[in-house]
Write an enzyme that holds these catalytic residues in place. Structure first.
Site, PDB file in Angstrom:
ATOM      1  N   GLY A 121      -9.182   4.305   6.342  1.00 56.20           N
ATOM      2  CA  GLY A 121      -8.899   5.721   6.567  1.00 56.20           C
ATOM      3  C   GLY A 121      -7.442   5.991   6.896  1.00 56.20           C
ATOM      4  CG  PHE A 122      -6.229   7.106   9.601  1.00 58.59           C
ATOM      5  CD1 PHE A 122      -5.635   8.334   9.324  1.00 58.59           C
ATOM      6  CD2 PHE A 122      -7.580   7.073   9.945  1.00 58.59           C
ATOM      7  CE1 PHE A 122      -6.383   9.516   9.400  1.00 58.59           C
ATOM      8  CE2 PHE A 122      -8.327   8.248  10.026  1.00 58.59           C
ATOM      9  CZ  PHE A 122      -7.721   9.469   9.753  1.00 58.59           C
ATOM     10  N   GLY A 123      -3.327   4.154   7.762  1.00 55.87           N
ATOM     11  CA  GLY A 123      -2.414   3.021   7.842  1.00 55.87           C
ATOM     12  C   GLY A 123      -2.003   2.806   9.295  1.00 55.87           C
ATOM     13  N   GLY A 124      -1.359   1.684   9.545  1.00 58.96           N
ATOM     14  CA  GLY A 124      -0.755   1.446  10.854  1.00 58.96           C
ATOM     15  C   GLY A 124      -1.699   1.035  11.967  1.00 58.96           C
ATOM     16  CG  ASP A 169      -6.262  -2.695   2.616  1.00 59.12           C
ATOM     17  OD1 ASP A 169      -5.213  -2.465   3.244  1.00 59.12           O
ATOM     18  OD2 ASP A 169      -6.840  -1.837   1.914  1.00 59.12           O
ATOM     19  N   GLY A 170      -5.227  -4.276   5.787  1.00 62.90           N
ATOM     20  CA  GLY A 170      -5.272  -3.655   7.103  1.00 62.90           C
ATOM     21  C   GLY A 170      -4.580  -4.480   8.165  1.00 62.90           C
ATOM     22  N   GLY A 171      -3.481  -3.956   8.695  1.00 60.28           N
ATOM     23  CA  GLY A 171      -2.781  -4.630   9.788  1.00 60.28           C
ATOM     24  C   GLY A 171      -2.082  -5.916   9.382  1.00 60.28           C
ATOM     25  CG  HIS A 225      -9.054   0.390  -1.193  1.00 63.56           C
ATOM     26  ND1 HIS A 225      -8.542   0.168   0.066  1.00 63.56           N
ATOM     27  CD2 HIS A 225     -10.403   0.350  -1.060  1.00 63.56           C
ATOM     28  CE1 HIS A 225      -9.533  -0.007   0.920  1.00 63.56           C
ATOM     29  NE2 HIS A 225     -10.676   0.119   0.264  1.00 63.56           N
ATOM     30  CG  HIS A 254      -3.700  -1.334  -1.977  1.00 63.54           C
ATOM     31  ND1 HIS A 254      -4.759  -2.125  -2.353  1.00 63.54           N
ATOM     32  CD2 HIS A 254      -4.160  -0.525  -0.984  1.00 63.54           C
ATOM     33  CE1 HIS A 254      -5.820  -1.822  -1.615  1.00 63.54           C
ATOM     34  NE2 HIS A 254      -5.484  -0.848  -0.775  1.00 63.54           N
ATOM     35  CG  MET A 260      -8.385   7.396   1.832  1.00 69.13           C
ATOM     36  SD  MET A 260      -7.727   7.350   3.500  1.00 69.13           S
ATOM     37  CE  MET A 260      -6.792   5.814   3.444  1.00 69.13           C
ATOM     38  CG  MET A 296     -11.784  -2.659   4.129  1.00 70.60           C
ATOM     39  SD  MET A 296     -10.178  -2.259   3.407  1.00 70.60           S
ATOM     40  CE  MET A 296      -9.384  -1.374   4.750  1.00 70.60           C
ATOM     41  CG  MET A 339     -11.296   3.477   1.223  1.00 74.96           C
ATOM     42  SD  MET A 339      -9.804   3.451   2.225  1.00 74.96           S
ATOM     43  CE  MET A 339      -8.581   3.523   0.934  1.00 74.96           C
ATOM     44  CG  ASP A 355      -5.023   2.590   0.470  1.00 75.81           C
ATOM     45  OD1 ASP A 355      -6.006   1.846   0.353  1.00 75.81           O
ATOM     46  OD2 ASP A 355      -3.908   2.194   0.883  1.00 75.81           O
ATOM     47  N   GLY A 367       0.854  -2.000   4.160  1.00 76.94           N
ATOM     48  CA  GLY A 367       1.473  -0.680   4.092  1.00 76.94           C
ATOM     49  C   GLY A 367       2.589  -0.523   5.082  1.00 76.94           C
ATOM     50  CB  SER A 368       2.573   0.548   8.650  1.00 73.32           C
ATOM     51  OG  SER A 368       1.638  -0.423   9.051  1.00 73.32           O
ATOM     52  CB  SER A 396      -0.904   0.016   1.226  1.00 65.55           C
ATOM     53  OG  SER A 396      -1.465   1.308   1.342  1.00 65.55           O
TER      54      SER A 396
HETATM   55  C1  DX5 Z   1      -6.544   1.734   5.049  1.00 60.92           C
HETATM   56  C2  DX5 Z   1      -6.028   1.361   3.693  1.00 60.92           C
HETATM   57  C3  DX5 Z   1      -4.933   0.390   3.715  1.00 60.92           C
HETATM   58  C4  DX5 Z   1      -3.729   0.830   4.503  1.00 60.92           C
HETATM   59  C5  DX5 Z   1      -3.187  -0.384   5.180  1.00 60.92           C
HETATM   60  O1  DX5 Z   1      -7.658   2.541   4.894  1.00 60.92           O
HETATM   61  O2  DX5 Z   1      -7.059   0.825   2.872  1.00 60.92           O
HETATM   62  O3  DX5 Z   1      -4.564  -0.019   2.410  1.00 60.92           O
HETATM   63  O4  DX5 Z   1      -2.710   1.414   3.753  1.00 60.92           O
HETATM   64  O5  DX5 Z   1      -2.162   0.002   5.993  1.00 60.92           O
HETATM   65  P1  DX5 Z   1      -1.491  -0.996   7.018  1.00 60.92           P
HETATM   66  O6  DX5 Z   1      -0.947  -2.141   6.233  1.00 60.92           O
HETATM   67  O7  DX5 Z   1      -0.468  -0.142   7.666  1.00 60.92           O
HETATM   68  O8  DX5 Z   1      -2.598  -1.417   7.960  1.00 60.92           O
HETATM   69 ZN    ZN Z   2      -6.446  -0.063   0.923  1.00 64.50          ZN
END
Ligand code: DX5
Ligand code: ZN
Length: 215
Positions: free
Chosen positions: A141-144, A174-176, A65, A32, A36, A136, A67, A34, A196-197, A7
């Site tokens: 909305g946010f990474g990490g 996607d996510g964590g 993706h 990927h 928003m 999801m 959002m 994102d 992502g993170s 991501s």
């Molecule tokens: C969150 C995004 C993800 C995000 C995942 O809204 O859709 O793609 O980048 O980030 P990590 O892998 O850090 O959870």
């Molecule tokens: Zn995403």
């Protein structure tokens, strides 16, 4: 082989083109993206002009993706910017069947994403029309953020639905996603890992990508 889609939300936005090349050289299959809108989710990232600009740096598959609310309004713009696959949310306002049809009419792969609090019954009507489901495992909305394990059964449910209905469907998560949660999702039958993170905190993400390819 598990598909890996880093991501770009966790990349350094001041040098997104270089970051894309870094991801591609590390062996990633897709990138990927994102998007928003500050309405569907409480954050704003980037849109078609930025995607068009980074498209010049790489031929890697762009896994967008969205959002955003009422995504049908922007399908042409994202397709023309160089996206290869476009995923919309089943919770978004507007004509979601129409948005999916528009993505397909543009010759792109269409995806449908589902938020942690949404039941699988909300996406069932769209499944015959899409190529990918993006489960999801954090609130978008946010990474990490931390992985929400309660969402994992949606992965196996979707794979079973596809099997029962004779439909080719990739399931992405996607996510964590990290060293441990990636395995949980692969065990549940996931085809695509978005991260992502976890990947971007590494100087070199190639070993992690290689390991996931082998899961
Ligand atoms: C969150 C995004 C993800 C995000 C995942 O809204 O859709 O793609 O980048 O980030 P990590 O892998 O850090 O959870
Ligand atoms: Zn995403």
């Amino acid at each position: 082989m598990t598909i890996v889609s880093p991501s770009m939300l966790s990349a350094d936005f001041s040098k997104l083109g270089e970051e894309l090349v870094r991801v591609e050289r590390a062996g990633a299959d897709w990138a990927h993206l994102d998007v928003m809108d500050g309405d569907f989710v409480p954050n704003i990232t980037f849109g078609p002009p930025v995607i068009k600009a980074i498209r010049k740096h790489s031929d890697i598959t762009f896994d967008a993706h969205l959002m955003i609310q009422d995504p049908i309004r922007y399908i042409d713009a994202f397709a023309d910017a160089g996206c290869d696959m476009i995923t919309v949310h089943c919770e978004a306002e507007g004509d979601i069947h129409g948005a999916i049809a528009k993505i397909k009419a543009k010759g792109l792969k269409a995806g449908l994403s589902i938020n942690p609090e949404t039941d699988v019954s909300a996406m069932e009507e769209y499944l015959p029309e899409v190529d990918l489901v993006l489960v999801m495992t954090v609130h978008p909305g946010f990474g990490g953020q931390s992985f929400i394990a309660d969402c994992v059964p949606k992965i196996s449910w979707t794979k079973e639905w596809a099997k029962k209905n004779g439909k080719e469907l990739l399931v992405s998560v996607d996510g964590g996603i990290n060293k441990d949660t990636s395995k949980v999702c692969v065990d549940a039958g996931v085809d695509v890992l978005v991260a992502g993170s976890y990947l971007f905190k590494m100087d070199d993400m190639s070993a992690a990508i290689e390991e996931w390819h082998g899961l």
